[in-house]
Write a protein that holds these residues in place. Structure first.
Motif, mmCIF file in Angstrom:
data_model
loop_
_atom_site.group_PDB
_atom_site.id
_atom_site.type_symbol
_atom_site.label_atom_id
_atom_site.label_comp_id
_atom_site.label_asym_id
_atom_site.label_seq_id
_atom_site.Cartn_x
_atom_site.Cartn_y
_atom_site.Cartn_z
ATOM 1 N N ASP A 76 78.102 26.614 68.629
ATOM 2 C CA ASP A 76 78.369 26.810 70.044
ATOM 3 C C ASP A 76 78.928 25.524 70.630
ATOM 4 O O ASP A 76 78.220 24.514 70.627
ATOM 5 N N PRO A 77 80.164 25.522 71.064
ATOM 6 C CA PRO A 77 81.113 26.605 71.077
ATOM 7 C C PRO A 77 81.554 26.997 69.669
ATOM 8 O O PRO A 77 81.586 26.165 68.762
ATOM 9 N N ALA A 78 81.914 28.262 69.538
ATOM 10 C CA ALA A 78 82.323 28.793 68.238
ATOM 11 C C ALA A 78 83.663 28.206 67.817
ATOM 12 O O ALA A 78 84.502 27.868 68.666
ATOM 13 N N PRO A 79 83.889 28.104 66.495
ATOM 14 C CA PRO A 79 85.208 27.672 66.023
ATOM 15 C C PRO A 79 86.293 28.632 66.516
ATOM 16 O O PRO A 79 86.027 29.812 66.761
ATOM 17 N N ALA A 80 87.503 28.122 66.636
ATOM 18 C CA ALA A 80 88.629 28.942 67.086
ATOM 19 C C ALA A 80 89.834 28.660 66.202
ATOM 20 O O ALA A 80 90.015 27.540 65.717
ATOM 21 N N VAL A 81 90.641 29.684 66.001
ATOM 22 C CA VAL A 81 91.895 29.558 65.262
ATOM 23 C C VAL A 81 92.998 30.018 66.204
ATOM 24 O O VAL A 81 92.965 31.150 66.697
ATOM 25 N N VAL A 82 93.963 29.136 66.464
ATOM 26 C CA VAL A 82 94.985 29.392 67.468
ATOM 27 C C VAL A 82 96.366 29.291 66.829
ATOM 28 O O VAL A 82 96.668 28.305 66.142
ATOM 29 N N LEU A 83 97.187 30.304 67.055
ATOM 30 C CA LEU A 83 98.584 30.263 66.631
ATOM 31 C C LEU A 83 99.319 29.360 67.603
ATOM 32 O O LEU A 83 99.334 29.614 68.816
ATOM 33 N N THR A 84 99.920 28.264 67.106
ATOM 34 C CA THR A 84 100.527 27.285 68.009
ATOM 35 C C THR A 84 102.040 27.302 68.025
ATOM 36 O O THR A 84 102.646 26.753 68.937
ATOM 37 N N GLY A 85 102.671 27.901 67.005
ATOM 38 C CA GLY A 85 104.125 27.906 67.055
ATOM 39 C C GLY A 85 104.763 28.392 65.774
ATOM 40 O O GLY A 85 104.098 28.641 64.764
ATOM 41 N N LEU A 86 106.070 28.509 65.858
ATOM 42 C CA LEU A 86 106.893 28.886 64.718
ATOM 43 C C LEU A 86 107.775 27.690 64.402
ATOM 44 O O LEU A 86 108.757 27.431 65.093
ATOM 45 N N GLY A 87 107.387 26.940 63.387
ATOM 46 C CA GLY A 87 108.092 25.716 63.054
ATOM 47 C C GLY A 87 109.304 25.962 62.180
ATOM 48 O O GLY A 87 109.613 27.092 61.794
ATOM 49 N N ALA A 88 109.980 24.904 61.856
ATOM 50 C CA ALA A 88 111.189 24.997 61.036
ATOM 51 C C ALA A 88 110.881 25.487 59.629
ATOM 52 O O ALA A 88 111.689 26.195 59.025
ATOM 53 N N SER A 89 109.687 25.147 59.114
ATOM 54 C CA SER A 89 109.346 25.514 57.743
ATOM 55 C C SER A 89 108.071 26.329 57.651
ATOM 56 O O SER A 89 107.684 26.730 56.555
ATOM 57 N N SER A 90 107.377 26.552 58.777
ATOM 58 C CA SER A 90 106.068 27.191 58.686
ATOM 59 C C SER A 90 105.672 27.873 59.987
ATOM 60 O O SER A 90 106.207 27.576 61.048
ATOM 61 N N VAL A 91 104.692 28.778 59.850
ATOM 62 C CA VAL A 91 103.995 29.328 61.007
ATOM 63 C C VAL A 91 102.830 28.375 61.247
ATOM 64 O O VAL A 91 102.037 28.112 60.338
ATOM 65 N N ASP A 92 102.741 27.838 62.450
ATOM 66 C CA ASP A 92 101.815 26.744 62.726
ATOM 67 C C ASP A 92 100.541 27.218 63.420
ATOM 68 O O ASP A 92 100.597 27.947 64.415
ATOM 69 N N TRP A 93 99.414 26.779 62.887
ATOM 70 C CA TRP A 93 98.088 27.138 63.380
ATOM 71 C C TRP A 93 97.313 25.869 63.707
ATOM 72 O O TRP A 93 97.575 24.808 63.138
ATOM 73 N N GLN A 94 96.325 26.018 64.590
ATOM 74 C CA GLN A 94 95.385 24.930 64.832
ATOM 75 C C GLN A 94 93.974 25.502 64.698
ATOM 76 O O GLN A 94 93.638 26.504 65.329
ATOM 77 N N VAL A 95 93.182 24.861 63.850
ATOM 78 C CA VAL A 95 91.790 25.242 63.651
ATOM 79 C C VAL A 95 90.960 24.272 64.481
ATOM 80 O O VAL A 95 91.075 23.055 64.322
ATOM 81 N N ARG A 96 90.114 24.825 65.364
ATOM 82 C CA ARG A 96 89.317 24.011 66.288
ATOM 83 C C ARG A 96 87.837 24.220 66.004
ATOM 84 O O ARG A 96 87.351 25.343 66.038
ATOM 85 N N VAL A 97 87.156 23.112 65.733
ATOM 86 C CA VAL A 97 85.731 23.141 65.407
ATOM 87 C C VAL A 97 85.052 22.034 66.186
ATOM 88 O O VAL A 97 85.571 20.916 66.277
ATOM 89 N N TRP A 98 83.870 22.329 66.733
ATOM 90 C CA TRP A 98 83.094 21.321 67.458
ATOM 91 C C TRP A 98 82.068 20.695 66.522
ATOM 92 O O TRP A 98 81.507 21.379 65.655
ATOM 93 N N ALA A 99 81.839 19.395 66.711
ATOM 94 C CA ALA A 99 80.890 18.660 65.870
ATOM 95 C C ALA A 99 80.172 17.614 66.717
ATOM 96 O O ALA A 99 80.709 17.153 67.729
#
Length: 141
Positions: A76-99
């Motif tokens: 808490d807060p729970a981890p989140a996975v967010v689609l951040t963009g469409l890059g030149a070579s990849s589909v870009d994600w951001q993994v968010r975790v609290w510690a």
């Protein structure tokens, strides 16, 4: 960094990797200073790009599952996975975790490891930038 000393003309800081900075106070006053240890928890953001061929829903599921049991990560807060963009070579994600702030670096390494291992196990590639070069030969003989 930890403030070691503040005197009339300079402030002395020690970094976590044991470097000492002596900064003239004129450079500090009026500047933004970030205190990364003030709050009891911090968010870890891990950016990862996956191949365009990877199914987006499956990728999100795998990334979410990969960090759900990382040791030291907060629920808490729970981890989140967010689609951040469409890059030149990849589909870009951001993994968010609290510690907990005290465990930030250790948990961050665990998150990066978990993400990489999960993508490898699912055969989802992490592409690297590439360039195609086309050579054209004019017909002069």
């Amino acid at each position: 960094a930890k403030v070691e000393e503040i005197d009339l003309f300079a402030t002395t800081l020690d970094t976590p990797d044991n470097r000492r900075f002596i900064i003239p106070n004129g450079a500090i006053f009026g500047s933004t200073i970030e205190n990364v240890t003030h709050h009891p928890r911090r968010r870890i953001d891990v950016n990862v790009g996956v191949a365009y061929e990877a199914d987006m829903d499956r990728t999100r599921e795998i990334l979410t599952a990969s960090v759900s049991a990382v040791e030291g990560a907060l629920a808490d807060p729970a981890p989140a996975v967010v689609l951040t963009g469409l890059g030149a070579s990849s589909v870009d994600w951001q993994v968010r975790v609290w510690a907990p702030t005290a465990d930030f670096a250790t948990v961050r390494e665990r998150v990066v490891t978990a993400v990489k291992r999960a993508l490898d196990a699912a055969a989802i590639s992490i592409p690297f930038p590439q360039m195609d070069v086309h050579l054209r030969r004019d017909g002069a003989a």
